[in-house]
Each structure stands twice: as structure tokens, then as C-alpha cells.
Design a protein around this motif. Structure first.
Motif, PDB file in Angstrom:
ATOM      1  N   PRO A  16     -19.682 -12.945 -28.697  1.00 52.77           N
ATOM      2  CA  PRO A  16     -19.695 -12.379 -30.059  1.00 52.77           C
ATOM      3  C   PRO A  16     -20.513 -13.206 -31.059  1.00 52.77           C
ATOM      4  CG  PRO A  16     -17.486 -12.288 -29.150  1.00 52.77           C
ATOM      5  CD  PRO A  16     -18.316 -13.085 -28.182  1.00 52.77           C
ATOM      6  N   PHE A  17     -20.488 -14.526 -30.944  1.00 53.49           N
ATOM      7  CA  PHE A  17     -21.287 -15.371 -31.842  1.00 53.49           C
ATOM      8  C   PHE A  17     -22.773 -15.087 -31.649  1.00 53.49           C
ATOM      9  CE2 PHE A  17     -23.761 -19.281 -32.474  1.00 53.49           C
ATOM     10  CZ  PHE A  17     -23.506 -19.509 -33.818  1.00 53.49           C
ATOM     11  N   HIS A  18     -23.203 -15.051 -30.389  1.00 47.78           N
ATOM     12  CA  HIS A  18     -24.623 -14.819 -30.122  1.00 47.78           C
ATOM     13  C   HIS A  18     -25.024 -13.390 -30.452  1.00 47.78           C
ATOM     14  CE1 HIS A  18     -23.996 -18.304 -27.168  1.00 47.78           C
ATOM     15  NE2 HIS A  18     -24.526 -18.759 -28.273  1.00 47.78           N
ATOM     16  N   ALA A  19     -24.136 -12.432 -30.231  1.00 45.41           N
ATOM     17  CA  ALA A  19     -24.430 -11.044 -30.583  1.00 45.41           C
ATOM     18  C   ALA A  19     -24.633 -10.909 -32.094  1.00 45.41           C
ATOM     19  CB  ALA A  19     -23.314 -10.130 -30.095  1.00 45.41           C
ATOM     20  N   SER A  20     -23.806 -11.583 -32.882  1.00 43.16           N
ATOM     21  CA  SER A  20     -23.966 -11.562 -34.342  1.00 43.16           C
ATOM     22  C   SER A  20     -25.278 -12.224 -34.758  1.00 43.16           C
ATOM     23  CB  SER A  20     -22.806 -12.294 -35.021  1.00 43.16           C
ATOM     24  OG  SER A  20     -21.601 -11.633 -34.786  1.00 43.16           O
ATOM     25  N   LEU A  21     -25.594 -13.326 -34.108  1.00 40.59           N
ATOM     26  CA  LEU A  21     -26.849 -14.020 -34.394  1.00 40.59           C
ATOM     27  C   LEU A  21     -28.037 -13.120 -34.060  1.00 40.59           C
ATOM     28  CD1 LEU A  21     -28.260 -16.650 -35.251  1.00 40.59           C
ATOM     29  CD2 LEU A  21     -27.998 -17.448 -32.903  1.00 40.59           C
ATOM     30  N   LEU A  22     -27.997 -12.485 -32.902  1.00 37.33           N
ATOM     31  CA  LEU A  22     -29.063 -11.570 -32.506  1.00 37.33           C
ATOM     32  C   LEU A  22     -29.210 -10.444 -33.520  1.00 37.33           C
ATOM     33  CD1 LEU A  22     -31.178 -10.327 -30.640  1.00 37.33           C
ATOM     34  CD2 LEU A  22     -29.302  -9.378 -29.271  1.00 37.33           C
ATOM     35  N   PRO A  67     -29.416 -24.344 -26.900  1.00 37.81           N
ATOM     36  CA  PRO A  67     -29.706 -25.195 -25.742  1.00 37.81           C
ATOM     37  C   PRO A  67     -28.599 -25.249 -24.695  1.00 37.81           C
ATOM     38  CG  PRO A  67     -30.107 -26.370 -27.808  1.00 37.81           C
ATOM     39  CD  PRO A  67     -29.398 -25.097 -28.149  1.00 37.81           C
ATOM     40  N   ALA A  68     -29.013 -25.128 -23.457  1.00 37.05           N
ATOM     41  CA  ALA A  68     -28.131 -25.367 -22.323  1.00 37.05           C
ATOM     42  C   ALA A  68     -28.523 -26.679 -21.659  1.00 37.05           C
ATOM     43  CB  ALA A  68     -28.220 -24.227 -21.312  1.00 37.05           C
ATOM     44  N   GLY A  69     -29.790 -27.019 -21.747  1.00 37.02           N
ATOM     45  CA  GLY A  69     -30.314 -28.227 -21.113  1.00 37.02           C
ATOM     46  C   GLY A  69     -30.194 -29.448 -21.989  1.00 37.02           C
ATOM     47  N   SER A  70     -30.539 -30.578 -21.404  1.00 37.51           N
ATOM     48  CA  SER A  70     -30.449 -31.850 -22.123  1.00 37.51           C
ATOM     49  C   SER A  70     -31.817 -32.476 -22.358  1.00 37.51           C
ATOM     50  CB  SER A  70     -29.554 -32.828 -21.353  1.00 37.51           C
ATOM     51  OG  SER A  70     -30.085 -33.023 -20.050  1.00 37.51           O
ATOM     52  N   ALA A  84     -43.309 -21.700 -33.555  1.00 38.75           N
ATOM     53  CA  ALA A  84     -42.135 -22.093 -34.337  1.00 38.75           C
ATOM     54  C   ALA A  84     -40.936 -22.239 -33.397  1.00 38.75           C
ATOM     55  CB  ALA A  84     -41.845 -21.047 -35.401  1.00 38.75           C
ATOM     56  N   LEU A  85     -40.209 -23.345 -33.530  1.00 42.90           N
ATOM     57  CA  LEU A  85     -39.022 -23.597 -32.711  1.00 42.90           C
ATOM     58  C   LEU A  85     -37.827 -23.799 -33.620  1.00 42.90           C
ATOM     59  CD1 LEU A  85     -40.261 -26.247 -30.113  1.00 42.90           C
ATOM     60  CD2 LEU A  85     -39.981 -23.794 -29.755  1.00 42.90           C
ATOM     61  N   VAL A  86     -36.749 -23.123 -33.311  1.00 42.36           N
ATOM     62  CA  VAL A  86     -35.492 -23.331 -34.020  1.00 42.36           C
ATOM     63  C   VAL A  86     -34.389 -23.377 -32.969  1.00 42.36           C
ATOM     64  CG1 VAL A  86     -33.835 -22.437 -35.703  1.00 42.36           C
ATOM     65  CG2 VAL A  86     -36.292 -22.116 -36.083  1.00 42.36           C
ATOM     66  N   PHE A  87     -33.608 -24.447 -33.013  1.00 41.52           N
ATOM     67  CA  PHE A  87     -32.450 -24.576 -32.128  1.00 41.52           C
ATOM     68  C   PHE A  87     -31.211 -24.230 -32.943  1.00 41.52           C
ATOM     69  CE2 PHE A  87     -35.744 -26.939 -30.119  1.00 41.52           C
ATOM     70  CZ  PHE A  87     -35.522 -26.769 -28.760  1.00 41.52           C
ATOM     71  N   VAL A  88     -30.289 -23.523 -32.300  1.00 44.83           N
ATOM     72  CA  VAL A  88     -29.103 -23.031 -32.988  1.00 44.83           C
ATOM     73  C   VAL A  88     -27.858 -23.454 -32.224  1.00 44.83           C
ATOM     74  CG1 VAL A  88     -27.892 -20.943 -33.772  1.00 44.83           C
ATOM     75  CG2 VAL A  88     -30.379 -21.016 -33.833  1.00 44.83           C
ATOM     76  N   ASP A  89     -26.849 -23.856 -32.970  1.00 39.17           N
ATOM     77  CA  ASP A  89     -25.521 -24.142 -32.436  1.00 39.17           C
ATOM     78  C   ASP A  89     -25.408 -25.498 -31.755  1.00 39.17           C
ATOM     79  OD1 ASP A  89     -22.819 -23.270 -32.225  1.00 39.17           O
ATOM     80  OD2 ASP A  89     -23.140 -22.753 -30.130  1.00 39.17           O
ATOM     81  N   ARG A  90     -26.518 -26.012 -31.250  1.00 40.19           N
ATOM     82  CA  ARG A  90     -26.525 -27.314 -30.574  1.00 40.19           C
ATOM     83  C   ARG A  90     -27.865 -27.984 -30.843  1.00 40.19           C
ATOM     84  NH1 ARG A  90     -25.014 -24.470 -24.852  1.00 40.19           N
ATOM     85  NH2 ARG A  90     -23.144 -23.432 -25.580  1.00 40.19           N
ATOM     86  N   PRO A  91     -27.875 -29.282 -31.022  1.00 43.80           N
ATOM     87  CA  PRO A  91     -29.155 -29.947 -31.295  1.00 43.80           C
ATOM     88  C   PRO A  91     -30.014 -30.059 -30.033  1.00 43.80           C
ATOM     89  CG  PRO A  91     -27.378 -31.558 -31.204  1.00 43.80           C
ATOM     90  CD  PRO A  91     -26.739 -30.200 -31.072  1.00 43.80           C
ATOM     91  N   VAL A 100     -30.138 -25.469 -36.591  1.00 44.89           N
ATOM     92  CA  VAL A 100     -29.088 -24.927 -37.449  1.00 44.89           C
ATOM     93  C   VAL A 100     -27.766 -25.121 -36.722  1.00 44.89           C
ATOM     94  CG1 VAL A 100     -28.200 -22.873 -38.611  1.00 44.89           C
ATOM     95  CG2 VAL A 100     -30.679 -23.200 -38.379  1.00 44.89           C
ATOM     96  N   LEU A 101     -26.874 -25.905 -37.330  1.00 41.82           N
ATOM     97  CA  LEU A 101     -25.593 -26.216 -36.712  1.00 41.82           C
ATOM     98  C   LEU A 101     -24.434 -25.822 -37.615  1.00 41.82           C
ATOM     99  CD1 LEU A 101     -26.265 -29.876 -35.466  1.00 41.82           C
ATOM    100  CD2 LEU A 101     -26.334 -27.772 -34.115  1.00 41.82           C
ATOM    101  N   SER A 102     -23.349 -25.415 -37.003  1.00 46.16           N
ATOM    102  CA  SER A 102     -22.087 -25.232 -37.718  1.00 46.16           C
ATOM    103  C   SER A 102     -21.366 -26.574 -37.705  1.00 46.16           C
ATOM    104  CB  SER A 102     -21.217 -24.196 -37.004  1.00 46.16           C
ATOM    105  OG  SER A 102     -21.849 -22.955 -36.959  1.00 46.16           O
ATOM    106  N   ASP A 103     -20.436 -26.746 -38.616  1.00 45.89           N
ATOM    107  CA  ASP A 103     -19.652 -27.975 -38.657  1.00 45.89           C
ATOM    108  C   ASP A 103     -18.460 -27.836 -37.709  1.00 45.89           C
ATOM    109  OD1 ASP A 103     -18.321 -30.315 -39.226  1.00 45.89           O
ATOM    110  OD2 ASP A 103     -17.882 -29.807 -41.319  1.00 45.89           O
ATOM    111  N   ASN A 104     -18.730 -27.974 -36.426  1.00 44.62           N
ATOM    112  CA  ASN A 104     -17.686 -27.823 -35.412  1.00 44.62           C
ATOM    113  C   ASN A 104     -16.598 -28.873 -35.557  1.00 44.62           C
ATOM    114  OD1 ASN A 104     -18.579 -25.624 -33.410  1.00 44.62           O
ATOM    115  ND2 ASN A 104     -20.435 -26.775 -33.819  1.00 44.62           N
TER     116      ASN A 104
END
Length: 190
Positions: A16-22, A67-70, A84-91, A100-104
Motif C-alpha cells: 500500500p505504501f508503494h502503491a500510494s507513492l506510484l 533500495p533493496a541492495g547495499s 535524475a536519481l531519487v531514493f525513497v524510504d531508504r538511503p 526522501v525518508l520518513s521519520d521511522n
């Protein structure tokens, strides 16, 4: 580069988080005549890279990646070429790019403190794979809130590595069947 397209690499587009983002990306992209292309990495670093490279081979103007990888250094040449590169949810790792990160940590702290304020002292924690940035931050926020309120951390109340609903259901049943079950459960994921 001007393909009027952007690639999105998410863990799971059904999340649901990724669906909303999409949906948000799609709404903005449509107003600019840009087509989003999307794929699920299934939390697999090799699949993440495969999708990113497939989108780049189609000359997308940008990538949005959960990101799934390290190691994201494989994207340096493309970034330097103007993609243009944008990472979301994880650095990202090993590359300087927008993120773009949430304050987990803060959210988990606040949620746990809320339960404590309502009298709960035995609070179970359900989380995803601890190697995932968001899961680790949420666990840290939970632990910090317990410590801040003088409640000892009890590892018997924590269940991690819960990446699907079946595993989460089993974890709930397991933690509730313990000799001293929790009075509340903080589920740190879907």
C-alpha cells in the motif's frame, strides 16, 4: 536525454505504501507528459539492479528507487550523465543522490510512547527483515521509547523477519501464546 519517462523500482508495487507513492508519481508525471515505468524488486538486490538497468537501457530521464541492495555505485555513471536519481524510504549506499525518508525512528518512538501512556508495559514488536533500513529504525524507536520510560527491553516480545502476512500471523499467535503475553502489539509494517 528526453524520453519523457521515469523508472520506478519498488520492493513490491502491491504494498500500500508503494502503491500510494506510484499513484502520486503518476499524477504529477501525467501533468508533464511523462510516462512512469514500474517494477518490483521483491527485496532482492540483484533484481533491483536488473530493473534499474532495464529502465536505463530504455533511456528513462530519471529513476525513483526504494533500495533493496547495499551498493548503488553502479548508478554513478548514469547520474553523472544527467539521469535524475531519487531514493525513497531508504538511503542509498556508495552514491550521493537525493533521498526522501520518513521519520521511522520518531514514528516508532511516538507509537510506543502512546501505548505506554495508555498503561501498556508489555508491548510486542512485529517487524520486517532487520537488514532493511526502515525495519531497523522502527525497532530502534521502539527500544528507545521503552528505555525512555524505564521499561526493560524483552527480546521475547520481538518478532522480526516478517515479510509476509502469513509469517506475521504466525508471529502474533506465537507471541500471544507465551507465558506472559503482551497487552499491546506494535506492528511496524503492513
Amino acid at each position: 536525454r528526453s524520453s519523457a519517462s521515469v523508472g520506478l523500482v519498488f520492493d513490491d508495487v502491491a504494498n500500500p505504501f508503494h502503491a500510494s507513492l506510484l499513484r502520486g508519481v503518476e499524477t504529477v508525471a501525467r501533468t508533464r507528459g511523462v510516462l512512469p515505468l514500474v517494477g518490483s524488486s521483491d527485496e532482492d538486490a540483484a533484481r533491483e539492479r536488473e530493473l534499474a538497468e532495464a529502465f536505463l537501457s530504455r533511456r528513462v530521464d530519471g529513476l525513483i528507487v526504494v533500495p533493496a541492495g547495499s551498493d548503488h555505485s553502479y548508478l554513478r555513471a548514469e547520474r553523472d550523465a544527467g539521469v535524475a536519481l531519487v531514493f525513497v524510504d531508504r538511503p542509498p549506499s556508495f552514491i550521493d543522490a537525493d533521498c526522501v525518508l520518513s521519520d521511522n525512528l520518531g514514528g516508532a518512538f511516538a507509537a510506543t510512547a502512546h501505548l505506554i501512556a495508555h498503561g501498556h508495559r508489555r508491548i510486542a514488536f512485529l517487524g520486517d527483515h532487520e537488514r532493511i533500513f526502515t525495519a531497523a529504525e522502527r525497532l530502534r524507536g521502539y527500544r528507545d521509547a521503552l528505555a525512555d520510560h524505564g521499561i526493560p527491553f524483552d527480546p521475547a516480545l520481538v518478532r522480526m523477519e516478517l515479510h509476509d502476512s502469513r509469517a506475521a500471523s504466525e508471529a502474533v499467535a506465537d507471541v500471544l501464546a507465551g507465558p506472559t503475553p503482551p497487552t499491546a502489539i506494535f506492528s511496524a509494517q503492513n
